[in-house]
Scaffold this active site. Sequence first.
Site, PDB file in Angstrom:
ATOM      1  NE  ARG A  18     -10.326  -5.056  -0.163  1.00 57.94           N
ATOM      2  CZ  ARG A  18      -9.533  -4.102   0.364  1.00 57.94           C
ATOM      3  NH1 ARG A  18     -10.073  -3.041   0.947  1.00 57.94           N
ATOM      4  NH2 ARG A  18      -8.216  -4.180   0.277  1.00 57.94           N
ATOM      5  CG  HIS A  58      -8.181   0.218  -3.214  1.00 58.04           C
ATOM      6  ND1 HIS A  58      -7.426  -0.897  -2.897  1.00 58.04           N
ATOM      7  CD2 HIS A  58      -8.824   0.571  -2.061  1.00 58.04           C
ATOM      8  CE1 HIS A  58      -7.607  -1.184  -1.606  1.00 58.04           C
ATOM      9  NE2 HIS A  58      -8.446  -0.315  -1.083  1.00 58.04           N
ATOM     10  CG  ASP A 110     -13.392   6.436  -1.155  1.00 58.76           C
ATOM     11  OD1 ASP A 110     -13.379   6.236   0.081  1.00 58.76           O
ATOM     12  OD2 ASP A 110     -12.352   6.453  -1.850  1.00 58.76           O
ATOM     13  CD  GLN A 143     -12.804  -1.513  -1.495  1.00 63.12           C
ATOM     14  OE1 GLN A 143     -12.074  -1.483  -0.529  1.00 63.12           O
ATOM     15  NE2 GLN A 143     -14.035  -2.002  -1.436  1.00 63.12           N
ATOM     16  CB  CYS A 163     -13.992   1.378  -0.487  1.00 63.57           C
ATOM     17  SG  CYS A 163     -13.483   3.081  -0.199  1.00 63.57           S
ATOM     18  NE  ARG A 191      -3.869   0.647   1.807  1.00 67.64           N
ATOM     19  CZ  ARG A 191      -5.092   0.684   2.309  1.00 67.64           C
ATOM     20  NH1 ARG A 191      -5.336   1.323   3.435  1.00 67.64           N
ATOM     21  NH2 ARG A 191      -6.085   0.085   1.685  1.00 67.64           N
TER      22      ARG A 191
HETATM   23  N1   CP Z   1     -11.206  -0.112   1.954  1.00 73.61           N
HETATM   24  C1   CP Z   1      -9.947  -0.214   2.431  1.00 73.61           C
HETATM   25  O1   CP Z   1      -8.977  -0.418   1.702  1.00 73.61           O
HETATM   26  O2   CP Z   1      -9.870  -0.120   3.786  1.00 73.61           O
HETATM   27  P1   CP Z   1      -8.505   0.040   4.626  1.00 73.61           P
HETATM   28  O3   CP Z   1      -7.933   1.392   4.281  1.00 73.61           O
HETATM   29  O4   CP Z   1      -8.941  -0.036   6.058  1.00 73.61           O
HETATM   30  O5   CP Z   1      -7.582  -1.057   4.246  1.00 73.61           O
HETATM   31  N1  NVA Z   2      -9.736   6.824  -1.505  1.00 76.19           N
HETATM   32  C1  NVA Z   2      -9.386   6.377  -0.183  1.00 76.19           C
HETATM   33  C2  NVA Z   2      -9.639   4.913  -0.063  1.00 76.19           C
HETATM   34  C3  NVA Z   2      -9.375   4.331   1.301  1.00 76.19           C
HETATM   35  C4  NVA Z   2      -9.562   2.837   1.351  1.00 76.19           C
HETATM   36  C5  NVA Z   2      -7.937   6.703   0.105  1.00 76.19           C
HETATM   37  O1  NVA Z   2      -7.095   6.561  -0.781  1.00 76.19           O
HETATM   38  O2  NVA Z   2      -7.647   7.128   1.228  1.00 76.19           O
END
Ligand code: CP
Ligand code: NVA
Length: 307
Positions: free
Chosen positions: A293, A130, A225, A133, A265, A103
């Site tokens: 997920r 993502h 989101d 997701q 999400c 990530r």
């Molecule tokens: N939706 C998602 O990726 O959640 P987290 O940021 O908690 O991993």
């Molecule tokens: N768009 C958000 C998604 C979190 C899962 C971010 O990048 O923070």
Amino acid sequence: MKRDFIALEHTRPAELRSLLDLAISLKADWKAGHRDPLLPGRTLAMVFQKPSLRTRTSFDIGMYQLGGHAVYLSPDEIQLGHRESIADAARVLSRYSDAIMARVFAHSDVVDLARYASVPVINGLSDYDHPCQGVADLLTILEKLGQLKGVHLTYLGDGNNVLHSLLIGGAMLGMHVTAATPDGYGPLPGVVQIASALADDSGGSVRLIADPVKAVADADVLYTDTWTSMGQEDEAAVRRQVFPPYQINEELISQAPSVQGVLHCLPAHRGEEITDAVADGERSWLFDQAENRLHGQKAILVHLLKE
Ligand code: CP
Ligand code: NVA
């Protein structure tokens, strides 16, 4: 050649569809108590530059359920690209683990990890997309509605990483995807171009629209989101002024007669992009989506790692 899972546009439509079918079967097997370890002794290194609840926990537990093991590396520990180069981190992690999940802030970081790793690399969220997701989102719609082709999905809010994966994955599998975003906050034009070309092949469509009420008129599914993604915290106050017309609330849903479900999400900022009444309401699919997920990522892991 090793396979990575970095962006849904690198997946062929039939491959994405088969991932969803695999996720459905893994989920059914697990719930029926059939717990054959499909990846015995295999390991996943999980590199995080940002916080996470769902991604971290679902990958960790997913590997465990498959008979393998995951190792969590926090932002402080690894300091990707600072303590040592991404190339060296990728080379070292490839000597210990069978796959790497990362990530990151900059999408180029996960691309570089994949370039220098000799094991599969999975994108657990970047500033571009993502894809894990996206798999869970498509899986949830498929389970709930029994199909993806022809389904009208409307996303409201920020044109961000989550929207990018939805546009590409939805268009690839024949959905009609509408994005309602304020001026200046739309999805990347390059993503819209890729999604439109995929929609031409699949019989789906892609539509960008500014008016949230028009955008939901024919929607079967609504999605939102956060207005401020991780890394954009400095812009939060401005964004709070811009995005309120895109909130999913009961009034907006009353303008959407065909809506059967609402997705997010998570994490949700209740009272901002979604109200409590909707998040906890009868059309909320939020927690089935979060559960998916786990099942979606188990399918991705099996797809990448099973011999
Ligand atoms: N939706 C998602 O990726 O959640 P987290 O940021 O908690 O991993
Ligand atoms: N768009 C958000 C998604 C979190 C899962 C971010 O990048 O923070």
